[in-house]
Design a protein around this motif. Structure first.
Motif, PDB file in Angstrom:
ATOM      1  N   ASP A 308      -2.297  43.704  65.483  1.00  0.00           N
ATOM      2  CA  ASP A 308      -3.711  43.798  65.745  1.00  0.00           C
ATOM      3  C   ASP A 308      -3.951  43.932  67.297  1.00  0.00           C
ATOM      4  N   THR A 309      -4.101  45.018  67.896  1.00  0.00           N
ATOM      5  CA  THR A 309      -4.214  45.192  69.466  1.00  0.00           C
ATOM      6  C   THR A 309      -5.468  44.294  69.640  1.00  0.00           C
ATOM      7  N   GLN A 310      -6.220  43.934  69.133  1.00  0.00           N
ATOM      8  CA  GLN A 310      -7.354  42.858  69.569  1.00  0.00           C
ATOM      9  C   GLN A 310      -6.766  41.711  70.615  1.00  0.00           C
ATOM     10  N   PHE A 311      -5.535  41.299  70.023  1.00  0.00           N
ATOM     11  CA  PHE A 311      -4.954  40.198  71.018  1.00  0.00           C
ATOM     12  C   PHE A 311      -4.661  40.699  72.334  1.00  0.00           C
ATOM     13  N   ILE A 312      -4.394  41.731  72.518  1.00  0.00           N
ATOM     14  CA  ILE A 312      -3.829  42.167  73.858  1.00  0.00           C
ATOM     15  C   ILE A 312      -4.897  43.370  74.433  1.00  0.00           C
ATOM     16  N   PRO A 371       4.363  48.275  52.009  1.00  0.00           N
ATOM     17  CA  PRO A 371       4.702  47.977  50.656  1.00  0.00           C
ATOM     18  C   PRO A 371       4.759  46.393  50.392  1.00  0.00           C
ATOM     19  N   ARG A 372       5.521  45.702  51.285  1.00  0.00           N
ATOM     20  CA  ARG A 372       5.620  44.238  51.074  1.00  0.00           C
ATOM     21  C   ARG A 372       4.374  43.360  51.080  1.00  0.00           C
ATOM     22  N   ARG A 373       3.292  43.909  51.879  1.00  0.00           N
ATOM     23  CA  ARG A 373       1.853  43.250  52.069  1.00  0.00           C
ATOM     24  C   ARG A 373       0.996  43.943  51.231  1.00  0.00           C
ATOM     25  N   SER A 374       1.322  44.866  50.525  1.00  0.00           N
ATOM     26  CA  SER A 374       0.496  45.687  49.626  1.00  0.00           C
ATOM     27  C   SER A 374      -1.056  45.970  50.211  1.00  0.00           C
ATOM     28  N   LYS A 375      -0.867  46.275  51.518  1.00  0.00           N
ATOM     29  CA  LYS A 375      -2.058  46.763  52.207  1.00  0.00           C
ATOM     30  C   LYS A 375      -1.832  47.534  53.483  1.00  0.00           C
ATOM     31  N   ILE A 376      -3.038  48.008  53.924  1.00  0.00           N
ATOM     32  CA  ILE A 376      -2.842  48.836  55.139  1.00  0.00           C
ATOM     33  C   ILE A 376      -2.702  47.816  56.482  1.00  0.00           C
ATOM     34  N   VAL A 377      -1.772  48.009  57.315  1.00  0.00           N
ATOM     35  CA  VAL A 377      -1.374  47.031  58.198  1.00  0.00           C
ATOM     36  C   VAL A 377      -1.391  47.822  59.824  1.00  0.00           C
ATOM     37  N   GLY A 378      -1.997  47.055  60.531  1.00  0.00           N
ATOM     38  CA  GLY A 378      -1.966  47.520  62.027  1.00  0.00           C
ATOM     39  C   GLY A 378      -2.918  48.344  62.637  1.00  0.00           C
ATOM     40  N   SER A 379      -2.932  48.515  63.828  1.00  0.00           N
ATOM     41  CA  SER A 379      -4.113  49.460  64.628  1.00  0.00           C
ATOM     42  C   SER A 379      -3.483  50.212  65.685  1.00  0.00           C
ATOM     43  N   SER A 380      -3.843  51.181  66.058  1.00  0.00           N
ATOM     44  CA  SER A 380      -3.546  52.054  67.160  1.00  0.00           C
ATOM     45  C   SER A 380      -3.024  51.516  68.456  1.00  0.00           C
ATOM     46  N   THR A 381      -2.135  51.584  69.004  1.00  0.00           N
ATOM     47  CA  THR A 381      -1.607  51.314  70.292  1.00  0.00           C
ATOM     48  C   THR A 381      -2.058  52.161  71.293  1.00  0.00           C
TER      49      THR A 381
END
Length: 615
Positions: A308-312, A371-381
Motif C-alpha cells: 500500500d503506497t499510502q505509507f510512503i 491466490p494465497r490471500r484470495s483477494k486483490i493486493v497492492g497499489s501502483s508504485t
C-alpha cells in the motif's frame, strides 16, 4: 498533533541541568501514585500536573538509584518509560541521565537516502561478545566491506539475554546485556566517526508477553483490533492521545538523544489506527519538526506486507510520509528464480517473470489477485522513486522464520550466491545485506528466546513445532529456549580466512565499490529497461544515467546462455564477471566487446558491461 515536546523527553525520569530529578508517569485511573526508591527505601508522593499524568521534582532521586512507581498505595511496578532495567524485566527501574554523554559527531551528516548501503545485524550474534562494544570493534571491517549504514535489530529491553528483540517490553530501555544506553550512544558516536549511519529497528505494533507491565497503568491496548500477538496497541480508542505520545516521544528519543539516523518500523500493517490522523503521519510531522529544530536529517523506513503506497506517499499527497519500505516481494521473486521452494508465501511467485516485474515496479502484486490471500493486493508504485524501496536476498525474517534457519550459503550454489548478490546490488533500489552473507556464512540464524516463565517457554516451543508440522519431517524444530540454539546462530568470523568465503568477501567488496562508483549508485527506476527470457532463464537490466550505460546480464540457468548486448557505436567494457576465475568461477568473459555483440553468460552468473555512449 499530540502535545509532545520536541526538545526533550518528558516521560519517565529526567534530570535538569542543576541536578534535580523530574519524574512523570501516565496512570489515568489511579487514585494516587508515588515513587519508591528501592535502593534507599524512600517513598516520594506524586501529584497530578495534567489529566492522567502524575509527577514530582526532587533532589532525592539521583542517577544510579533504582525505583518503582506505586499505584494506589499497593501495586509496585517498574517505570513504563524506564531507561534501564539492570535486574531484568521484572526488576526495578534505574534512573540514568543520558544527556551527559559527550558526543564527538558534531561534523556528522546523514547521507542522502539514495546513497544508503545497509547492513542488517543482530547485536547478540554478530560478534562473539554479543555487545555494542563488540560491534564497535568491527566498524572498520564494515567500512572495508563498503557499506555505509548499519541497521541494528531491536534493542529495547527483553526477558533474559537471548532474543531477536521483537519481544521487548520496555521501549525506552536499552538491553542491559548489550551494554545499555551508554553502550548504544558510544556505538552510534563511533559509527559516525567511521562514516557509518545507524538505523535502529523499533517495534510499535505490539509489546512482548513477558514483563509487560503497561496494562495496570492505563489503556495502552485496545480489543477493537487484534494482532498476531494479541490486542493491538491503542492508537485510536479512548485515551489514545497519551499512548500516541508515549511512542512518539520514544521515536524522538532515539533520534535526538541517541543520534540515530533512521528508524526501521516493524510490521506497520499491524499498527491499527482509524483516527483522523494516522499515528505514522503524526510521527512524520514530529520528526520533521525535530529536523527543523536540530538541522539533522532522519529517515523513517517501514516494514509492511500490504503493498500500500499510502505509507510512503508524502504528507502533501495525503500519505503517511514514510521515506522507504522493505520490499519483501523482490526477495520472494529472487529466491524462487534462484531455485528456492515454491511453498507457503513463495507459492504466489513464479520466478523470473515476477523478478523482472519487481525490477520494474518494485511490487509484484500492485493491484492483482493474490491466490494465497484470495483477494486483490497492492497499489501502483508510479511516481515513487527507487530510493523508497529496500531490497535484499536475505534478512533476519527470511532466514530465521525457516524452521532450521538456513542461509542461502546452505541452500544454493556458490555461483548462485554471487548472482543473487549482483541482482540486489544492481537494482534501482536501496540494497541491504544481512550479517555474514558477504562471506557465505554457514551457521543458521535461528529463532531464540530466554524467557523465565515456564508456561510461556512451553507455549513458544509448541508454537514453533506446530508452525512447521508439515515440513522437515526428519528434523525437530530447534528449541528456541536452548542456549545452544542461540550459540549456533553466531557468526563464524574465522571463515573469512578460508576459501571460498574469503573470495566471496572480496567479491562483495568489489560489488559494493562498483555500486558506489558507477551509475548503479543512482536508484533511478525511470531509466531502467528490463529484458527477460523465461525459457532461457535470463534477465538483462539496462541502466542509463548522463552519458553512461550499464547492462547487467543475469543467467539463472545451470548452463551457459548467449545474451545480446544492446547495439551501440562504442565498445562495451567488462566491469564485473561473477564467473571469472578470480571469483572461483569457470571462465572469464571478454574484457571488451564491439558495440553489437552477443556474449555467453556462464551458468548462474552475472556479467556487467559499461559504455559511455548514451544512445
Amino acid at each position: 498533533m499530540t502535545k509532545t515536546t520536541i526538545s526533550h523527553r518528558t516521560l519517565g525520569v529526567t534530570f535538569t541541568p542543576d541536578g534535580l530529578a523530574q519524574a512523570r508517569v501516565w496512570a489515568p485511573f489511579a487514585q494516587n501514585v508515588s515513587l519508591r526508591l528501592t535502593s534507599r527505601e524512600l517513598t516520594l508522593p506524586l501529584t497530578t500536573d495534567s489529566p492522567g499524568y502524575w509527577q514530582t521534582t526532587t533532589n532525592q532521586l539521583r542517577p544510579g538509584d533504582t525505583y518503582r512507581f506505586v499505584l494506589n498505595g499497593s501495586t509496585e511496578l517498574p517505570d513504563p518509560a524506564s531507561l534501564a532495567q539492570p535486574e531484568g524485566v521484572h526488576g526495578p527501574s534505574q534512573a540514568i541521565d543520558i544527556s551527559t554523554f559527550r558526543w564527538t559527531d558534531s561534523g556528522w551528516t546523514n547521507p542522502d537516502l539514495d546513497d544508503y548501503l545497509i547492513y542488517e545485524l543482530h547485536t547478540g550474534t554478530f560478534t562473539p561478545e554479543g555487545t555494542f562494544a563488540g560491534i564497535a570493534e568491527r566498524l572498520d571491517y564494515l567500512v572495508e566491506l563498503g557499506v555505509n549504514a548499519i541497521e541494528i535489530m531491536p534493542v529495547a529491553q527483553f526477558p533474559g539475554e537471548r532474543n531477536w528483540g521483537y519481544d521487548g517490553v520496555y521501549p525506552y530501555a536499552v538491553q542491559q546485556s548489550y551494554g545499555g544506553a551508554a553502550g548504544l550512544q558510544q556505538l552510534v558516536d563511533a559509527a559516525h566517526g567511521r562514516g557509518l549511519a545507524v538505523v535502529l529497528d523499533v517495534v510499535y505494533n505490539h509489546i512482548g508477553p513477558e514483563g509487560n507491565y503497561l496494562p495496570p497503568y492505563g489503556p495502552y491496548f485496545t480489543n477493537r483490533y487484534h494482532t498476531p500477538w494479541g490486542d493491538a496497541l491503542n492508537f485510536d480508542d479512548d485515551c489514545s492521545d497519551s499512548v500516541r505520545r508515549y511512542f512518539i516521544e520514544n521515536a524522538l528519543m532515539w533520534l535526538r538523544d541517541f543520534h540515530v539516523d533512521a528508524l526501521r518500523l516493524d510490521a506497520v500493517h499491524a499498527i491499527y489506527d482509524q483516527g483522523s490522523v494516522h499515528i505514522l503521519r503524526e510521527l512524520r510531522e514530529h520528526v520533521d519538526a525535530l529536523t527543523a529544530a536540530t538541522g539533522r536529517r532522519h529517515y523513517l523506513i517501514i516494514e509492511s506486507d500490504q503493498n500500500d503506497t499510502q505509507f510512503i506517499r508524502s504528507l502533501e499527497n495525503d500519505g503517511h510520509g514514510m521515506d522507504a519500505q522493505w520490499n519483501d516481494e523482490f526477495h520472494h521473486a529472487l529466491r524462487v528464480t534462484a531455485g528456492g521452494e515454491r511453498s507457503g508465501y513463495y507459492a504466489d511467485y513464479d520466478g523470473i517473470m515476477h523478478l523482472a516485474k519487481s525490477y520494474r515496479n518494485a511490487y509484484v502484486y500492485d493491484g492483482q489477485y493474490m491466490p494465497r490471500r484470495s483477494k486483490i493486493v497492492g497499489s501502483s508504485t508510479e511516481n515513487h522513486a527507487g530510493r523508497q524501496f529496500v531490497v535484499f536476498s536475505q534478512n533476519h525474517d527470511q532466514i530465521g522464520n525457516r524452521m532450521l534457519g538456513e542461509r542461502p550459503g546452505q541452500l544454493v550454489s556458490f555461483a548462485m550466491q554471487k548472482l543473487m548478490a549482483g541482482a540486489v546490488l544492481s537494482s534501482p533500489y536501496l540494497p541491504m545485506l544481512f550479517m555474514g552473507e558477504e562471506w557465505g556464512e554457514l551457521n543458521p540464524f535461528l529463532y531464540f528466546v530466554s524467557h523465565t516463565d515456564p508456561a510461556l517457554v512451553e507455549a513458544v516451543r509448541r508454537g514453533r513445532k506446530e508452525e512447521f508440522a508439515e515440513f522437515h519431517t526428519t528434523h525437530d524444530a530447534p528449541d528456541p529456549q536452548a542456549e545452544q540454539t542461540f550459540q549456533q546462530s553466531k557468526l563464524q568470523w574465522d571463515l573469512l580466512r578460508q576459501d571460498p568465503h574469503r573470495t566471496l568477501f572480496r567479491y562483495y567488496k568489489t560489488l559494493l565499490s562498483l555500486r558506489k562508483q558507477s551509475i548503479l549508485r543512482v536508484p533511478d527506476r525511470l531509466s531502467l529497461t528490463v529484458v527477460v527470457d523465461a525459457d532461457q532463464q535470463t534477465l538483462t537490466l539496462h541502466r542509463k544515467h548522463d552519458q553512461q550505460r550499464v547492462v547487467c546480464l543475469m543467467n539463472f540457468a545451470k548452463t551457459g546462455r548467449p545474451i545480446a548486448l544492446p547495439a551501440t557505436t562504442n565498445k562495451w567494457h567488462n566491469m564485473l564477471d561473477s564467473a571469472d576465475p578470480i571469483w572461483l568461477g569457470p571462465a572469464a568473459s571478454p574484457a571488451q566487446l564491439p558495440g553489437d555483440s552477443t556474449v555467453t553468460v556462464q551458468p548462474e552468473s552475472i556479467l556487467v558491461y559499461v559504455t559511455n555512449q548514451s544512445s
